[in-house]
Write an enzyme that holds these catalytic residues in place. Structure first.
Site, mmCIF file in Angstrom:
data_model
loop_
_atom_site.group_PDB
_atom_site.id
_atom_site.type_symbol
_atom_site.label_atom_id
_atom_site.label_comp_id
_atom_site.label_asym_id
_atom_site.label_seq_id
_atom_site.Cartn_x
_atom_site.Cartn_y
_atom_site.Cartn_z
ATOM 1 N N ARG A 60 0.826 -1.206 0.000
ATOM 2 C CA ARG A 60 0.000 0.000 0.000
ATOM 3 C C ARG A 60 0.864 1.261 0.000
ATOM 4 O O ARG A 60 1.866 1.319 0.712
ATOM 5 C CB ARG A 60 -0.913 0.007 1.229
ATOM 6 C CG ARG A 60 -1.964 -1.100 1.223
ATOM 7 C CD ARG A 60 -2.721 -1.147 2.521
ATOM 8 N NE ARG A 60 -1.858 -1.545 3.636
ATOM 9 C CZ ARG A 60 -2.274 -1.663 4.896
ATOM 10 N NH1 ARG A 60 -3.529 -1.394 5.209
ATOM 11 N NH2 ARG A 60 -1.439 -2.041 5.837
ATOM 12 N N ASP A 62 0.945 5.574 0.464
ATOM 13 C CA ASP A 62 0.241 6.630 1.183
ATOM 14 C C ASP A 62 -0.293 7.696 0.234
ATOM 15 O O ASP A 62 0.046 7.727 -0.954
ATOM 16 C CB ASP A 62 1.171 7.287 2.200
ATOM 17 C CG ASP A 62 1.506 6.374 3.365
ATOM 18 O OD1 ASP A 62 0.708 5.477 3.672
ATOM 19 O OD2 ASP A 62 2.582 6.562 3.974
ATOM 20 N N ARG A 237 10.589 7.867 3.585
ATOM 21 C CA ARG A 237 10.509 9.313 3.795
ATOM 22 C C ARG A 237 11.265 9.734 5.054
ATOM 23 O O ARG A 237 11.844 10.823 5.110
ATOM 24 C CB ARG A 237 9.049 9.739 3.861
ATOM 25 C CG ARG A 237 8.342 9.632 2.509
ATOM 26 C CD ARG A 237 6.834 9.692 2.657
ATOM 27 N NE ARG A 237 6.403 10.925 3.294
ATOM 28 C CZ ARG A 237 5.164 11.113 3.750
ATOM 29 N NH1 ARG A 237 4.257 10.141 3.628
ATOM 30 N NH2 ARG A 237 4.833 12.254 4.322
#
Length: 300
Positions: A60, A62, A237
């Site tokens: 998945r 974001d 990130r």
């Protein structure tokens, strides 16, 4: 291969390579507001096939995160040639989402392979041996994966450009790509990545195996490429944010290794913006022979 349930007779597993610009969508996973990539893809598949279709992805993404090649599978009794799935589904998708390729593999019961995956994780962890051991049960977009690669694209210039809005991160402070590359090498290998894990991450274990990290400058663009067996929530990130701290001269390259060893999220830099993050590739055992695209970027 596991024995088929009588109700599953006639089902086939279709695998898709899906590319999307995530700036317009609230992530991959379905939500009540239906503004996600999964919702759009399943709606397009239903319009093309005239039947409800549930999809499973490799990982998945974001809100705001892009995919050069997300891998998706679904099961259906409908027989179509591979390119019909590509053309037919794309006819009902918005311009920011596209099926790039499709192929058909034998059907497998997801419950059976999920149970086998749990056992394999206990024996092997999230490494290639665990994924290879699942081959006898059949293909699964998530559980059959042996590695994932992400790119983070960062525009490093004193002034932002509107042409890259939503497509690349941006920082105005000059960055030293060589310093960031050296710092990133402290993360290679199997480690506890708690320091780079989102607080809300639901993974059972923070241990991941980082295979490679490269930081390369191309003019005003800096590309971070990370490959691991799997990633934690916000892991890429958070790593990029910390590397930027090193690249700006605020910390030395050895600081990355110190942060990693502390296993404390508060000691790393804040999570960097999602704009420049791309799921680039998901690797699988060669036995599945997926028609994956070799080029990382469609315009190169």
């Amino acid at each position: 291969m596991t024995e088929l349930d009588p109700q599953a007779e006639g089902l086939r597993r279709v695998v898709l390579g899906v590319q999307y610009d995530g700036a317009s969508w609230q992530g991959w996973q379905t939500q009540p507001h239906r503004q996600t990539v999964q919702d759009q893809l399943e709606a397009a598949l239903q319009r093309f096939s005239t039947q409800p279709i549930a999809t499973t992805c490799a990982g998945r993404t974001d809100s705001g995160v892009h995919a050069l090649e997300q891998i998706v599978h679904f099961d259906t009794p409908i027989a179509r040639d591979s390119f019909s799935w590509v053309r037919g589904t794309n006819a009902f998708l918005p311009p920011t989402i596209a099926v790039r390729w499709a192929c058909e593999l034998p059907y497998v019961d997801d419950a059976a392979i999920a149970g086998a995956a749990s056992q394999a994780a206990e024996l092997h962890g999230a490494d290639r041996a665990g994924a290879d051991s699942l081959s006898q049960f059949g293909f699964h977009a998530r559980f059959s994966a042996i590695a994932r690669t992400y790119h983070y694209v960062l525009y490093n210039h004193a002034v932002r450009t509107p042409l890259l809005a939503g497509k690349a991160g941006w920082t105005f402070r000059p960055l030293d790509a060589d310093r960031m590359h050296r710092a990133a090498q402290h993360l290679i290998g199997e480690h506890d990545f708690t320091s780079f894990r989102a607080v809300e991450c639901q993974a059972k274990s923070p241990v991941r195996k980082m295979e490679s990290i490269a930081v390369r400058r191309h003019g005003d663009m800096i590309v971070f490429t990370l490959k691991a067996n799997a990633f934690l929530h916000h892991m890429v990130r958070n790593i990029v944010g910390s590397l930027v701290v090193v690249g700006s001269g605020k910390q030395e390259p050895d600081w990355m290794g110190q942060v990693l060893a502390l296993r404390d999220r508060s000691r790393a830099a804040p999570t960097f913006m999602p704009d420049g993050l791309y799921l680039a590739r998901v690797d699988y055992p060669d036995a599945w022979a997926l028609p994956q695209e070799s080029r990382a970027w469609p315009w190169l």
